[in-house]
Design an enzyme around this catalytic site. Structure first.
Site, PDB file in Angstrom:
ATOM      1  N   TYR A   1      28.472  26.931  63.735  1.00 11.87           N
ATOM      2  CA  TYR A   1      27.148  27.170  63.161  1.00 11.87           C
ATOM      3  C   TYR A   1      26.092  26.237  63.738  1.00 11.87           C
ATOM      4  O   TYR A   1      25.295  25.653  63.000  1.00 11.87           O
ATOM      5  CB  TYR A   1      27.186  27.050  61.629  1.00 11.87           C
ATOM      6  CG  TYR A   1      28.254  27.912  60.993  1.00 11.87           C
ATOM      7  CD1 TYR A   1      28.191  29.295  61.056  1.00 11.87           C
ATOM      8  CD2 TYR A   1      29.339  27.334  60.342  1.00 11.87           C
ATOM      9  CE1 TYR A   1      29.178  30.094  60.502  1.00 11.87           C
ATOM     10  CE2 TYR A   1      30.336  28.117  59.779  1.00 11.87           C
ATOM     11  CZ  TYR A   1      30.246  29.497  59.862  1.00 11.87           C
ATOM     12  OH  TYR A   1      31.230  30.271  59.312  1.00 11.87           O
TER      13      TYR A   1
ATOM     14  N   LYS B   1      43.776  27.901  54.991  1.00 10.21           N
ATOM     15  CA  LYS B   1      43.284  26.532  54.886  1.00 10.21           C
ATOM     16  C   LYS B   1      44.383  25.532  54.527  1.00 10.21           C
ATOM     17  O   LYS B   1      45.039  24.996  55.399  1.00 10.21           O
ATOM     18  CB  LYS B   1      42.118  26.465  53.887  1.00 10.21           C
ATOM     19  CG  LYS B   1      40.820  27.096  54.392  1.00 10.21           C
ATOM     20  CD  LYS B   1      39.657  26.767  53.491  1.00 10.21           C
ATOM     21  CE  LYS B   1      38.364  27.425  53.969  1.00 10.21           C
ATOM     22  NZ  LYS B   1      37.834  26.844  55.202  1.00 10.21           N
TER      23      LYS B   1
ATOM     24  N   TYR C   1      31.652  34.798  50.315  1.00 10.14           N
ATOM     25  CA  TYR C   1      31.935  34.485  51.717  1.00 10.14           C
ATOM     26  C   TYR C   1      33.414  34.753  51.970  1.00 10.14           C
ATOM     27  O   TYR C   1      34.277  34.269  51.232  1.00 10.14           O
ATOM     28  CB  TYR C   1      31.619  33.022  52.055  1.00 10.14           C
ATOM     29  CG  TYR C   1      32.040  32.661  53.461  1.00 10.14           C
ATOM     30  CD1 TYR C   1      31.251  33.038  54.551  1.00 10.14           C
ATOM     31  CD2 TYR C   1      33.228  31.993  53.710  1.00 10.14           C
ATOM     32  CE1 TYR C   1      31.646  32.746  55.847  1.00 10.14           C
ATOM     33  CE2 TYR C   1      33.622  31.691  54.997  1.00 10.14           C
ATOM     34  CZ  TYR C   1      32.833  32.071  56.063  1.00 10.14           C
ATOM     35  OH  TYR C   1      33.233  31.787  57.344  1.00 10.14           O
TER      36      TYR C   1
ATOM     37  N   ASP D   1      40.658  36.705  47.465  1.00 10.12           N
ATOM     38  CA  ASP D   1      40.529  35.811  48.613  1.00 10.12           C
ATOM     39  C   ASP D   1      40.681  34.372  48.119  1.00 10.12           C
ATOM     40  O   ASP D   1      39.731  33.758  47.662  1.00 10.12           O
ATOM     41  CB  ASP D   1      39.172  36.037  49.273  1.00 10.12           C
ATOM     42  CG  ASP D   1      38.938  35.109  50.465  1.00 10.12           C
ATOM     43  OD1 ASP D   1      39.753  34.192  50.682  1.00 10.12           O
ATOM     44  OD2 ASP D   1      37.924  35.285  51.160  1.00 10.12           O
TER      45      ASP D   1
END
Length: 430
Positions: free
Chosen positions: A22, A280, A150, A251
């Protein structure tokens, strides 16, 4: 062991040639070279040590350079670093699948391994679409979700991220057009407002014939705003999915493995999804790795009509599977619930001062997640060095200064982390 130093020439090459997450290749943020990491501390090139409040974006739950996780990788490395998963299998993958089936909600029985969280979401969406097609529901080709979510940076994942304030507005008109309900409003620790379901109920009623699945981050909306919402909302969404024959995708890439105080955040609502994504913290932050689990019903319906159309080259990588097995064992063998409760208490007490600052809109804590929401966005060029000067590593975005430290953080390190955040935010208001 000699720590390799990052030279000025190295930093110049980085600035000229390496794209960081980003960022623009022009007007870049300052980069802080890390030469080693151990426990909760990062050691910079100049010798400074920082308490890492980010756990490398949620993942390093056991801290860096953990001897048990190191040993798991080293042992596996002596056998094989990788082998294709097409037509072959191996013990680390089988053991890991056993563990995941055992610790996730009971209906989840099948495991698909992939490379990253975004890919796990892509696989989940493929599962949902193939399932509905195999069931003869040929019109069910869209997903319903909530705003402020997200789910990753690949294309299908981007299509279910927030369409208005999300990271991926550049791709509007290219992404699949999905359906979006208003973001949940009832806070996790506040009063539940059933009336807020009216809009999502209307979307189900009007569009159920074209909705393959509902995807949501359970309890915590992560990069879409670090928002904690009521468990009752998720429970009601699950009921609506059952009513309208829509699959529920949870998610849990950011929230799985204890971060919210439950092993998986959907447990707060007593919900068992049809499809679950994890990543993760799956490997304790050691390697990029993820998994998508589904119910036997989903897998059998797809399999009767053919194959699940996905197969990453590095699927079920033995090194990743081995360190994931060690990470899960390490978590479950300790009083992780007590640890998370202590971190929650420390964050609550340590960040409370920020509530009194006029530039702060809200302070909220859930499990090992602490958030200070400002009234104005931060200037990253200004604020990142300020946190480093405080001896902490915190990576804000937008209006949010947030932390999710490794679970092994000490009381003293947590105090330093919170005090540093309070100091920086105080300075921002001066």
């Amino acid at each position: 062991m000699t720590k390799p130093q990052v030279s000025e020439d190295d930093l110049g090459f980085d600035a000229a040639h390496i794209w960081h997450p980003y960022t623009s290749m022009q007007n870049r943020y300052q980069m802080f070279p890390v030469v080693s990491a151990s426990g909760v501390q990062l050691t910079l090139n100049d010798g400074r040590q920082l308490v890492d409040g980010m756990a490398s974006w949620w993942s390093v739950i056991h801290g860096y350079n953990h001897p048990i996780l190191n040993a798991a990788i080293q042992q596996q490395l002596g056998l094989m670093a990788h082998v294709m998963f097409g037509g072959l299998t191996h013990k680390p993958a089988i053991d890991l699948a056993r563990k995941l089936v055992a610790i996730t909600p009971e209906p989840l029985q099948q495991v698909f391994f992939s490379d990253s969280g975004s890919v796990a979401v892509e696989v989940a969406i493929k599962m949902a679409l193939q399932y509905q097609q195999a069931k003869g529901n040929t019109q069910k080709k869209r997903l319903l979700t909530v705003k402020r979510g997200y789910h990753g940076d690949t294309f299908s994942a981007m299509s279910v991220c927030d369409p208005e304030q999300g990271m991926h507005m550049l791709f509007q008109g290219v992404l699949t057009e999905q359906l979006f309900a208003p973001a949940p409003q009832s806070p996790f620790s506040g009063a539940w407002q059933p009336d807020e379901l009216a809009a999502v109920k209307q979307l189900f009623k009007q569009h159920h014939s074209e909705i393959a699945a509902f995807i949501i981050e359970p309890i915590v909306q992560g990069a879409g705003g670090m928002r904690f919402y009521a468990a009752e909302y998720l429970a009601e969404i699950s009921k609506l999915c059952n009513q309208y024959q829509v699959l529920l995708i949870a998610d849990e890439i950011a929230t799985g493995f204890g971060r919210t105080g439950k092993l998986f955040a959907c447990e707060h609502a007593g919900v068992a999804p049809d499809i679950l994504c994890v990543g993760k913290a799956l490997t304790g932050g050691y390697m990029s790795f993820a998994a998508t689990l589904c119910t036997e019903e989903v897998s059998q319906v797809i399999s009767k009509e053919g194959v699940l159309m996905h197969g990453p080259t590095f699927m079920a990588n033995p090194l990743a599977c081995s360190v994931a097995n060690a990470s899960i064992d390490l978590l479950l063998e300790q009083d992780w619930q007590g640890t998370i409760a202590q971190i929650e208490q420390g964050l609550t007490q340590g960040l409370a001062y920020c509530s009194s600052l006029p530039q702060v809109a809200d302070v909220r804590v859930l499990g090992a997640i602490g958030v200070v929401e400002l009234k104005q966005p931060v200037d990253m060029h200004q604020v990142q060095p300020m946190f480093v000067e405080q001896g902490i590593w915190v990576r804000p975005f937008g209006k949010l200064v947030y932390v999710m430290p490794p679970y092994i953080i000490s009381k003293e390190q947590l105090t330093l982390l919170c005090q540093g955040i309070c100091n920086v935010i105080t300075q921002l208001g001066e």
